[in-house]
Motif scaffolding. Structure first.
Motif, mmCIF file in Angstrom:
data_model
loop_
_atom_site.group_PDB
_atom_site.id
_atom_site.type_symbol
_atom_site.label_atom_id
_atom_site.label_comp_id
_atom_site.label_asym_id
_atom_site.label_seq_id
_atom_site.Cartn_x
_atom_site.Cartn_y
_atom_site.Cartn_z
ATOM 1 N N ARG A 169 9.694 55.531 32.223
ATOM 2 C CA ARG A 169 9.328 54.197 32.724
ATOM 3 C C ARG A 169 7.979 54.261 33.450
ATOM 4 O O ARG A 169 7.715 55.188 34.214
ATOM 5 N N ASP A 170 7.150 53.237 33.222
ATOM 6 C CA ASP A 170 5.828 53.187 33.851
ATOM 7 C C ASP A 170 5.914 53.210 35.374
ATOM 8 O O ASP A 170 5.109 53.870 36.038
ATOM 9 N N ASP A 171 6.908 52.496 35.954
ATOM 10 C CA ASP A 171 7.015 52.460 37.410
ATOM 11 C C ASP A 171 7.441 53.810 37.990
ATOM 12 O O ASP A 171 6.996 54.192 39.071
ATOM 13 N N LYS A 196 9.603 44.841 40.273
ATOM 14 C CA LYS A 196 8.474 45.181 41.153
ATOM 15 C C LYS A 196 8.240 46.688 41.110
ATOM 16 O O LYS A 196 9.144 47.460 40.782
ATOM 17 N N PRO A 197 7.034 47.144 41.463
ATOM 18 C CA PRO A 197 6.761 48.587 41.468
ATOM 19 C C PRO A 197 7.453 49.278 42.639
ATOM 20 O O PRO A 197 7.789 48.652 43.644
ATOM 21 N N ALA A 245 12.354 49.839 45.139
ATOM 22 C CA ALA A 245 11.762 48.713 44.411
ATOM 23 C C ALA A 245 12.770 47.582 44.304
ATOM 24 O O ALA A 245 13.969 47.813 44.188
#
Length: 181
Positions: free
Chosen positions: A91-93, A163-164, A159
């Protein structure tokens, strides 16, 4: 039936008692996480977040200073650790939080391990990371807790859903841990 004035007085008294109870500590033997966190400095500024809470943001000079490594909250609940699925690791976060923690610790990203991940429900808009003197929305907030590690030292990132992640120096346990996502 009570006259209107007596009903208003009774309602005001009930609200006062209820609001006073909300601020009372349930266990005087251990400090609250907010009480153990340092007060914001002059370099920190308050700004409203997208989730309705107000938080402090350190100045750019503070972003490179080492941060204290958190331990589980004084209430005794442990950080959620255990195997983390590859889909979460990608996952990017999660990648962004890993990079942030590597920078905070002054190590390579490869030295940071993902020690745990949980879908949680936070008890309010502080998302488990309340700051002294700040006010937060008083509603349950769905979100996530990420536990990162370097050399056996654990850090908690929190988070709200969508949201990040943000680093939390003094984590507070979520209201509940939700089934795996």
């Amino acid at each position: 039936m009570l006259p209107q004035r007596q009903r208003i007085v009774a309602l005001a008294a009930a609200l006062t008692v209820g609001l006073t109870a909300c601020g009372a500590a349930t266990d005087d033997s251990s400090p609250t996480p907010a009480a153990s966190a340092p007060a914001p400095t002059e370099d920190e500024t308050a700004s409203p977040d997208d989730d309705g809470s107000t938080s402090t943001a350190p100045s750019e000079d503070d972003s490179m200073k080492p941060s204290p490594i958190p331990t589980p909250d004084p209430g005794g609940s442990a950080l959620p650790t255990g195997p983390v699925p590859d889909s979460v690791l990608a996952r990017d976060d999660v990648v962004a939080a890993t990079e942030d923690y590597a920078e905070r610790r002054g190590v390579d990203v490869a030295d940071v391990t993902v020690e745990g991940f949980a879908a949680v429900t936070w008890s309010d808009g502080s998302i488990g990371c309340p700051e002294p003197g700040m006010m937060y929305t008083q509603a349950l907030v769905p979100g996530y807790q990420l536990v990162l590690g370097v050399d056996g030292q654990l850090a908690s990132y929190h988070a709200a859903e969508g949201k990040p992640f943000s680093y939390c120096a003094s984590p507070v346990a979520p209201a509940q841990t939700n089934p795996s996502t």
